[in-house]
Scaffold this active site. Structure first.
Site, short mmCIF file in Angstrom:
data_model
loop_
_atom_site.label_atom_id
_atom_site.label_comp_id
_atom_site.label_asym_id
_atom_site.label_seq_id
_atom_site.Cartn_x
_atom_site.Cartn_y
_atom_site.Cartn_z
N HIS A 123 65.80 64.97 74.62
CA HIS A 123 65.20 64.43 73.40
C HIS A 123 66.18 64.63 72.25
O HIS A 123 67.04 65.51 72.29
CB HIS A 123 63.86 65.12 73.11
CG HIS A 123 63.96 66.61 73.03
ND1 HIS A 123 63.89 67.43 74.13
CD2 HIS A 123 64.17 67.43 71.98
CE1 HIS A 123 64.02 68.69 73.77
NE2 HIS A 123 64.20 68.72 72.47
N ASP A 181 57.62 64.59 65.07
CA ASP A 181 57.64 65.92 65.68
C ASP A 181 56.39 66.66 65.22
O ASP A 181 55.90 66.43 64.12
CB ASP A 181 58.88 66.65 65.19
CG ASP A 181 59.12 67.94 65.95
OD1 ASP A 181 59.97 67.92 66.85
OD2 ASP A 181 58.47 68.95 65.65
N HIS A 200 66.59 64.94 67.98
CA HIS A 200 65.88 65.25 66.72
C HIS A 200 66.40 64.36 65.60
O HIS A 200 67.61 64.21 65.43
CB HIS A 200 66.14 66.72 66.33
CG HIS A 200 65.75 67.71 67.38
ND1 HIS A 200 64.68 68.57 67.25
CD2 HIS A 200 66.27 67.99 68.60
CE1 HIS A 200 64.57 69.32 68.33
NE2 HIS A 200 65.53 68.99 69.16
N GLU A 243 49.04 61.59 71.97
CA GLU A 243 49.81 61.17 70.80
C GLU A 243 50.19 59.69 70.81
O GLU A 243 51.10 59.28 70.08
CB GLU A 243 51.08 62.03 70.63
CG GLU A 243 50.80 63.52 70.53
CD GLU A 243 52.02 64.35 70.16
OE1 GLU A 243 52.67 64.05 69.15
OE2 GLU A 243 52.30 65.32 70.89
N TRP A 302 53.66 68.27 78.07
CA TRP A 302 53.37 67.56 76.81
C TRP A 302 54.27 66.34 76.66
O TRP A 302 53.86 65.33 76.10
CB TRP A 302 53.49 68.50 75.61
CG TRP A 302 54.88 69.01 75.30
CD1 TRP A 302 55.48 70.12 75.83
CD2 TRP A 302 55.85 68.42 74.41
NE1 TRP A 302 56.76 70.26 75.32
CE2 TRP A 302 57.00 69.23 74.44
CE3 TRP A 302 55.86 67.30 73.59
CZ2 TRP A 302 58.15 68.96 73.69
CZ3 TRP A 302 57.00 67.02 72.83
CH2 TRP A 302 58.12 67.84 72.89
N PRO A 309 68.00 73.67 74.43
CA PRO A 309 66.68 73.27 73.93
C PRO A 309 65.61 74.22 74.47
O PRO A 309 65.91 75.04 75.35
CB PRO A 309 66.51 71.88 74.55
CG PRO A 309 67.27 71.95 75.83
CD PRO A 309 68.41 72.92 75.62
N LYS A 358 56.12 69.46 64.10
CA LYS A 358 56.39 70.31 62.92
C LYS A 358 56.23 69.52 61.61
O LYS A 358 56.27 70.10 60.55
CB LYS A 358 57.80 70.89 63.00
CG LYS A 358 57.93 71.96 64.07
CD LYS A 358 59.05 72.93 63.78
CE LYS A 358 60.40 72.34 64.01
NZ LYS A 358 60.71 72.06 65.40
N TYR A 415 71.22 72.64 71.81
CA TYR A 415 71.65 73.31 73.03
C TYR A 415 71.64 74.82 72.74
O TYR A 415 72.30 75.24 71.81
CB TYR A 415 73.05 72.88 73.47
CG TYR A 415 73.31 73.34 74.89
CD1 TYR A 415 72.70 72.69 75.96
CD2 TYR A 415 74.10 74.45 75.13
CE1 TYR A 415 72.88 73.15 77.25
CE2 TYR A 415 74.28 74.90 76.43
CZ TYR A 415 73.68 74.24 77.48
OH TYR A 415 73.85 74.69 78.77
N1 GTA Z 1 55.15 65.53 68.80
O1 GTA Z 1 53.32 68.60 71.64
C1 GTA Z 1 54.26 68.29 70.91
C2 GTA Z 1 55.44 69.06 70.74
N2 GTA Z 1 55.84 70.27 71.23
C3 GTA Z 1 55.14 71.12 72.15
C4 GTA Z 1 57.08 70.55 70.75
N3 GTA Z 1 57.46 69.55 69.95
C5 GTA Z 1 56.47 68.61 69.92
N4 GTA Z 1 56.39 67.43 69.26
C6 GTA Z 1 55.27 66.68 69.43
N5 GTA Z 1 54.25 67.10 70.24
O2 GTA Z 1 61.24 69.98 67.47
C7 GTA Z 1 58.73 69.43 69.25
C8 GTA Z 1 59.20 70.73 68.64
C9 GTA Z 1 60.73 70.55 68.64
C10 GTA Z 1 60.97 69.61 69.80
C11 GTA Z 1 61.58 70.32 70.97
O3 GTA Z 1 59.72 69.10 70.21
O4 GTA Z 1 58.69 70.93 67.35
P1 GTA Z 1 63.70 71.78 71.47
O5 GTA Z 1 63.45 71.59 72.93
O6 GTA Z 1 65.09 71.62 71.01
O7 GTA Z 1 63.04 73.14 71.16
O8 GTA Z 1 62.86 70.71 70.64
P2 GTA Z 1 63.01 74.07 69.87
O9 GTA Z 1 63.87 73.54 68.81
O10 GTA Z 1 63.18 75.48 70.27
O11 GTA Z 1 61.55 73.94 69.46
P3 GTA Z 1 60.83 74.45 68.26
O12 GTA Z 1 59.45 74.64 68.76
O13 GTA Z 1 61.02 73.51 67.13
O14 GTA Z 1 61.43 75.89 67.84
C12 GTA Z 1 62.52 76.09 66.97
C13 GTA Z 1 62.13 77.00 65.86
O15 GTA Z 1 61.31 76.25 64.96
C14 GTA Z 1 61.24 78.17 66.26
O16 GTA Z 1 61.93 79.29 66.68
C15 GTA Z 1 60.51 78.44 64.97
O17 GTA Z 1 61.36 79.17 64.12
C16 GTA Z 1 60.35 77.10 64.34
N6 GTA Z 1 59.02 76.51 64.56
C17 GTA Z 1 58.48 76.15 65.73
N7 GTA Z 1 57.26 75.60 65.56
C18 GTA Z 1 57.03 75.62 64.23
C19 GTA Z 1 55.93 75.18 63.44
N8 GTA Z 1 54.84 74.60 63.99
N9 GTA Z 1 56.02 75.36 62.12
C20 GTA Z 1 57.12 75.91 61.56
N10 GTA Z 1 58.20 76.34 62.26
C21 GTA Z 1 58.15 76.21 63.57
#
Ligand code: GTA
Length: 318
Positions: free
Chosen positions: A258, A186, A260, A166, A156, A252, A188, A250
């Site tokens: 990337h 993001d 935030h 995107e 992605w 990630p 989210k 950390y």
């Molecule tokens: N624009 O396709 C994408 C995409 N993906 C697959 C991930 N991200 C994306 N952004 C775009 N397009 O902030 C974003 C994620 C994240 C970042 C990766 O990339 O939203 P990271 O490598 O540090 O990973 O960051 P992280 O923080 O674990 O990712 P993530 O998914 O945010 O999870 C952290 C916690 O957030 C989860 O355990 C959960 O509690 C919560 N969470 C995850 N997704 C959602 C959601 N959709 N809604 C609400 N809470 C969520």
């Protein structure tokens, strides 16, 4: 250095979800949730008003995340005027109601991961967590071999960098191969209100996995992300740097560097001290010691069923 920007005026908030396979505001004719058969609820956050559900879509595993979004202040007059109120109780000056809002003011942000791997399902499952302290040596002996074989796909991320997905959501891009990055919302953040503003800056360099790989050589990249990312957010959304929390995770989930950018007022998932490292601290630490993140111990939480936790346990580190 060439640069490009999408969007100009401050505070332009998109009103509809967009992605590479649908136009803004289009009602999806091929709804992935219509055929969703629920297997189990992975996590139900009453305070966050978010629910994570595991199920099947046509025999494929899927995770659906439903989230009630913050109130939009610009829609409050319409919300109060055009909704129906059902009285629940009245006592002296106090009364409570059920407010039935029109459908367009009552949307639920929905995220679908399909097909979902077992690792996706585990990621969203509510789990007991443990804090691990990882030395530089532990990173090289335990973590690096594990993440090299087990981590989530970063397809992605490549799709975003290569404008295969995107592309129309990009807020700012600096295309320099060494110090450049793409800044976009993001997934989210639905971009409908600024309270939960959340963008990510994805670097063009493909060989920087995480904080652990950073040395003073990356200072031009990091300072560039901070200054141009903050400028772009100020221009596009009118949010000044003093209202932003800019950090790296950390560990990630996705090992392509990337950063935030979230609203300081938003308690974003993963912004706690056990996971988030402020970009300004990272820059200062690298200015003081180029191998800071190579050598020092870093603490982070791991879920009970995380394979990496098992590696730390087997190595007698827990
Ligand atoms: N624009 O396709 C994408 C995409 N993906 C697959 C991930 N991200 C994306 N952004 C775009 N397009 O902030 C974003 C994620 C994240 C970042 C990766 O990339 O939203 P990271 O490598 O540090 O990973 O960051 P992280 O923080 O674990 O990712 P993530 O998914 O945010 O999870 C952290 C916690 O957030 C989860 O355990 C959960 O509690 C919560 N969470 C995850 N997704 C959602 C959601 N959709 N809604 C609400 N809470 C969520």
């Amino acid at each position: 250095m060439a640069e490009s920007e999408n969007g100009s005026a401050a505070k332009i908030l998109k009103t509809d979800a967009e992605n590479e396979c649908g136009d803004a505001g289009e009602i999806s004719s091929d709804s992935p949730v219509a055929d969703f058969e629920i297997t189990r609820v992975l996590r139900d956050g009453a305070r966050e008003k978010t629910i994570f559900i595991h199920g099947k879509v046509k025999d494929q595993d899927a995770v659906v995340i439903l989230e009630k979004t913050p109130f939009r202040q610009d829609m409050l007059p319409e919300l109060l005027k055009s909704s129906q109120l059902k009285l629940e109780m009245k006592n002296d000056v106090y009364s409570t109601y059920q407010l039935q809002a029109p459908a367009h003011l009552n949307e639920i942000k929905t995220t679908v991961v399909c097909p979902a791997t077992e690792k996706h399902v585990k990621k969203y499952l509510h789990q007991e967590v443990f804090l691990v302290e990882e030395s530089g040596e532990d990173y090289r002996n335990l973590t690096l071999p594990y993440i090299s074989s087990q981590s989530f796909s970063v397809q992605w991320v490549h799709n975003i960098l290569e404008k295969k997905a995107e592309a129309d959501r990009i807020v700012f891009e600096d295309p320099d191969p060494d110090t450049g990055f793409v800044l976009l919302p993001d997934f989210k953040w639905d971009q409908k209100q600024l309270q939960d503003l959340y963008l990510i800056a994805i670097v063009h360099q493909k060989d920087v996995k995480s904080l652990r790989d950073l040395t003073s050589e990356h200072l031009p990249l990091l300072t560039n992300i901070r200054s141009k990312g903050e400028d772009a957010i100020q221009r596009q959304y009118g949010v000044p740097p003093s209202k932003l929390r800019v950090y790296l995770h950390y560990q990630p989930s996705y090992y392509h560097l990337h950063v935030h950018f979230t609203s300081l007022e938003y308690d974003a998932p993963g912004c706690g001290v056990e996971r988030a490292h402020l970009l300004s601290d990272v820059i200062q630490n690298l200015q003081a010691d180029s191998s800071y993140y190579h050598n020092r111990s870093l603490a982070f939480p791991l879920r009970a069923d995380d394979g990496l936790l098992l590696r730390f346990k087997e190595a007698g580190k827990l």
